[in-house]
Design an enzyme around this catalytic site. Structure first.
Site, short mmCIF file in Angstrom:
data_model
loop_
_atom_site.label_atom_id
_atom_site.label_comp_id
_atom_site.label_asym_id
_atom_site.label_seq_id
_atom_site.Cartn_x
_atom_site.Cartn_y
_atom_site.Cartn_z
N LYS A 52 0.84 -1.20 0.00
CA LYS A 52 0.00 0.00 0.00
C LYS A 52 0.88 1.26 0.00
CE LYS A 52 -3.92 -2.39 2.05
NZ LYS A 52 -4.76 -2.72 3.21
N GLN A 96 -5.02 -1.65 9.46
CA GLN A 96 -4.88 -2.96 8.82
C GLN A 96 -5.44 -4.06 9.72
OE1 GLN A 96 -3.85 -3.35 5.69
NE2 GLN A 96 -4.02 -5.57 5.72
N ASP A 119 -11.20 2.50 3.40
CA ASP A 119 -11.45 1.06 3.27
C ASP A 119 -12.92 0.78 2.96
OD1 ASP A 119 -9.30 -0.73 3.52
OD2 ASP A 119 -9.18 -0.46 5.69
N1 GUN Z 1 -6.78 -6.97 5.77
C1 GUN Z 1 -6.97 -7.67 4.62
N2 GUN Z 1 -7.51 -6.89 3.68
C2 GUN Z 1 -7.68 -5.66 4.24
C3 GUN Z 1 -8.20 -4.43 3.75
O1 GUN Z 1 -8.64 -4.30 2.61
N3 GUN Z 1 -8.19 -3.40 4.64
C4 GUN Z 1 -7.74 -3.52 5.91
N4 GUN Z 1 -7.79 -2.44 6.71
N5 GUN Z 1 -7.25 -4.66 6.40
C5 GUN Z 1 -7.22 -5.72 5.56
#
Ligand code: GUN
Length: 293
Positions: A52, A96, A119
């Site tokens: 990211k 996350q 998100d």
């Molecule tokens: N863990 C796995 N996929 C995601 C996501 O798209 N966002 C977040 N915040 N955590 C994750």
């Protein structure tokens, strides 16, 4: 049969975002700023967050990574969320997941200001999506609708079977496929672990979106000739021939199913690369205050 190239599509979208960011900055606007909170040292989460941050660089965004050990308290994490909510330079942020067991993911998600929830997990964004209002849409469903649109795949009036009913993929995917716009306007059936006649339902489908987390669940005898197959599965299976010791396995038996399809996403390289791209799209919208001013 066309193999949908998620990697190339994601790269093209990131380039488009980067060009738009440079235009914004040239005109004196603000460079979008994404923050990420990472708690603990989960291997998968470390990789996701690293990717990211790299995607932010590719898009010309500012990024901030806040790392904490997994023994922090829930109150401490909620205070960090509040600091980001109130930081005017942060346009959007993510926490996350998964979080350590002693911290409620729901409490933390609900504490995020929905206007910065890139998100798309906050109930306000989920609810707005369900009734077709502008909102942040979660990464995987948004990435899939982008792939369908970019490959010109017709969805109107088509029968779409979604395998899986999770809050972040199956349910929002169903909402988007039935929405009154393109891609959408499909007749949607959601199948899950308690569904009956899964094979018969799948055989009727023009589009199958498999998001069960069950390696090679979708076999060739479940697929109608000419169907569109979207594979969301990314189960890690042991593979001693790889440096990492594992490989990603999709929910679709690709080798057997691909020859029957009109379009199919591979694993890896299909839906996966699109998810981070969706986060970048949401961050750009957040930076432009396009949804919530
Ligand atoms: N863990 C796995 N996929 C995601 C996501 O798209 N966002 C977040 N915040 N955590 C994750």
């Amino acid at each position: 049969m066309t193999i949908i190239d998620g990697k190339a599509t994601a790269a093209a979208i990131k380039q488009e975002i980067a060009a738009e960011v440079e235009e914004i900055v040239k005109k004196g606007g603000k460079r979008p700023h994404l923050a990420a909170i990472l708690v603990g040292h989960d291997g998968g989460s470390e990789t996701y967050v690293k990717n990211k941050v790299l995607a932010c660089e590719a898009c010309g965004f500012k990024s901030t990574l806040l790392r904490f050990e997994d023994n922090i308290t829930e109150d401490f994490l909620l205070r960090q969320v509040e600091l980001l909510n109130n930081d005017p330079d942060i346009d959007g942020f993510i926490v996350q997941l998964p979080l350590p067991k002693h911290i409620s993911e729901q409490k933390v998600t609900m504490a995020i200001d929905y206007r910065k929830d890139v998100d798309g997990f906050h109930p306000i964004n989920v609810g707005r999506m369900a009734i077709g209002l502008p909102c942040y849409i979660s990464a995987t469903p948004l990435g899939i609708t982008d792939l369908l649109a970019r490959y010109g795949i017709e969805t109107s009036g088509k029968k779409c079977v979604i395998l899986g009913r999770s809050n972040i993929v199956g349910k929002p995917m169903a909402q988007l496929m039935m929405q009154k716009r393109t891609p959408g306007d499909a007749t949607v059936t959601v199948l899950h672990s308690h569904s009956k006649n899964i094979k018969e339902e799948c055989l009727q489908a023009d589009i199958i979106i498999a998001a069960l987390g069950s390696p090679h669940f979708v076999k060739a005898d479940m697929v109608k000739p000419g169907a569109v197959i979207i594979d969301v599965g990314t189960t890690r299976v042991p593979d001693p021939t790889r440096k990492s010791g594992f490989r990603l396995c999709g929910d679709v038996d690709f080798d057997a199913v691909a020859p029957k399809c009109s379009f199919i996403t591979p694993v890896p390289g299909g839906v996966g690369p699109m998810t981070i791209c969706s986060l970048m799209k949401n961050t750009l919208l957040a930076g432009k205050k396009e949804i919530y001013s």
